[in-house]
Design an enzyme around this catalytic site. Structure first.
Site, PDB file in Angstrom:
ATOM      1  N   HIS A  29     108.678  31.169 -26.916  1.00  0.00           N
ATOM      2  CA  HIS A  29     109.511  30.861 -25.682  1.00  0.00           C
ATOM      3  C   HIS A  29     110.870  30.082 -26.304  1.00  0.00           C
ATOM      4  O   HIS A  29     110.538  28.908 -27.017  1.00  0.00           O
ATOM      5  CB  HIS A  29     108.533  29.892 -24.882  1.00  0.00           C
ATOM      6  CG  HIS A  29     107.843  28.870 -25.456  1.00  0.00           C
ATOM      7  ND1 HIS A  29     106.820  29.150 -26.241  1.00  0.00           N
ATOM      8  CD2 HIS A  29     108.213  27.466 -25.335  1.00  0.00           C
ATOM      9  CE1 HIS A  29     106.330  28.009 -26.650  1.00  0.00           C
ATOM     10  NE2 HIS A  29     107.039  26.960 -26.360  1.00  0.00           N
ATOM     11  N   HIS A  67     113.335  26.853 -25.197  1.00  0.00           N
ATOM     12  CA  HIS A  67     113.664  25.973 -24.193  1.00  0.00           C
ATOM     13  C   HIS A  67     115.005  25.811 -24.078  1.00  0.00           C
ATOM     14  O   HIS A  67     115.699  25.744 -24.961  1.00  0.00           O
ATOM     15  CB  HIS A  67     113.066  24.530 -24.714  1.00  0.00           C
ATOM     16  CG  HIS A  67     111.771  24.535 -25.206  1.00  0.00           C
ATOM     17  ND1 HIS A  67     110.820  23.888 -24.159  1.00  0.00           N
ATOM     18  CD2 HIS A  67     110.904  24.735 -26.256  1.00  0.00           C
ATOM     19  CE1 HIS A  67     109.605  23.768 -24.847  1.00  0.00           C
ATOM     20  NE2 HIS A  67     109.603  24.374 -25.827  1.00  0.00           N
TER      21      HIS A  67
HETATM   22  P1  AMP Z   1     105.939  24.174 -27.072  1.00  0.00           P
HETATM   23  O1  AMP Z   1     105.548  22.751 -27.567  1.00  0.00           O
HETATM   24  O2  AMP Z   1     107.285  24.669 -27.656  1.00  0.00           O
HETATM   25  O3  AMP Z   1     104.897  25.230 -27.271  1.00  0.00           O
HETATM   26  O4  AMP Z   1     106.304  24.142 -25.576  1.00  0.00           O
HETATM   27  C1  AMP Z   1     105.319  24.619 -24.472  1.00  0.00           C
HETATM   28  C2  AMP Z   1     106.041  24.239 -23.075  1.00  0.00           C
HETATM   29  O5  AMP Z   1     105.252  24.857 -22.123  1.00  0.00           O
HETATM   30  C3  AMP Z   1     105.827  22.683 -22.863  1.00  0.00           C
HETATM   31  O6  AMP Z   1     107.125  22.198 -22.607  1.00  0.00           O
HETATM   32  C4  AMP Z   1     104.995  22.668 -21.489  1.00  0.00           C
HETATM   33  O7  AMP Z   1     105.546  21.574 -20.597  1.00  0.00           O
HETATM   34  C5  AMP Z   1     105.209  24.097 -21.061  1.00  0.00           C
HETATM   35  N1  AMP Z   1     104.082  24.613 -20.281  1.00  0.00           N
HETATM   36  C6  AMP Z   1     102.684  24.612 -20.684  1.00  0.00           C
HETATM   37  N2  AMP Z   1     102.009  24.990 -19.671  1.00  0.00           N
HETATM   38  C7  AMP Z   1     102.983  25.371 -18.659  1.00  0.00           C
HETATM   39  C8  AMP Z   1     102.576  26.321 -17.265  1.00  0.00           C
HETATM   40  N3  AMP Z   1     101.520  26.532 -16.811  1.00  0.00           N
HETATM   41  N4  AMP Z   1     103.967  26.607 -16.751  1.00  0.00           N
HETATM   42  C9  AMP Z   1     105.344  26.098 -17.029  1.00  0.00           C
HETATM   43  N5  AMP Z   1     105.374  25.588 -18.163  1.00  0.00           N
HETATM   44  C10 AMP Z   1     104.382  24.988 -19.087  1.00  0.00           C
END
Ligand code: AMP
Ligand code: ZN
Length: 141
Positions: A100, A102
């Site tokens: 993903h 950001h």
């Molecule tokens: P990472 O640390 O790069 O894997 O980021 C994961 C991101 O996913 C974090 O910023 C979380 O806030 C976000 N996240 C986790 N669960 C959800 C969800 N159900 N809907 C939207 N964002 C999410």
């Protein structure tokens, strides 16, 4: 689809999201725990753990959508800039193992600093080491 992957569950509609873009290949939605208003995540719908695993055609579509979404997110958040980043692998802080991007809207006074701020001291590399690294990266593509 990967079992127990929260982003696959979002793609499948099992978990709700605030979707801001969707096509056959790409989904974008608001981060549930935003670092700034408008913090958006952009994912391939198919489960790939890291950028390294994404096929070239999907990578192109992902980037094309980022190209459209970055200005849209900045405008919606009334932000003059953004940090666009992948935590690519667990050692880099990736918590959700579904690749993903950001997109985090930024302002000059948000206290975040540049992405360089996530690193501590910088390595002291010789010219030979730099040459070897450049050679290895060229050879590994
Ligand atoms: P990472 O640390 O790069 O894997 O980021 C994961 C991101 O996913 C974090 O910023 C979380 O806030 C976000 N996240 C986790 N669960 C959800 C969800 N159900 N809907 C939207 N964002 C999410
Ligand atoms: Zn997944």
């Amino acid at each position: 689809m990967s079992e127990d992957c929260i982003f696959c569950s979002i793609v499948d509609g099992e978990i709700p999201s605030r979707t801001v873009y969707e096509d056959d290949t790409v989904l974008a939605f608001l981060d549930a725990n935003p670092l700034a208003p408008g913090h958006t995540l952009v994912i391939p719908k198919t489960h790939y753990e890291r950028l390294n695993d994404v096929p070239a055609a999907t990578a192109s579509e992902l980037y094309a959508r980022l190209h459209e979404l970055v200005p849209a997110v900045e405008d919606a958040a009334d932000a003059p800039a953004s940090t666009v980043a992948f935590n690519n692998g667990e050692a880099a802080g990736q918590e959700v193992p579904h690749v993903h991007a950001h997109v985090v809207p930024r302002t000059a006074d948000d206290g975040g600093g540049p992405i360089h701020g996530v690193f501590g001291s910088r390595p002291d590399l010789s010219d030979d080491e730099l040459d070897a690294l450049a050679d290895a990266i060229r050879d590994n593509q």
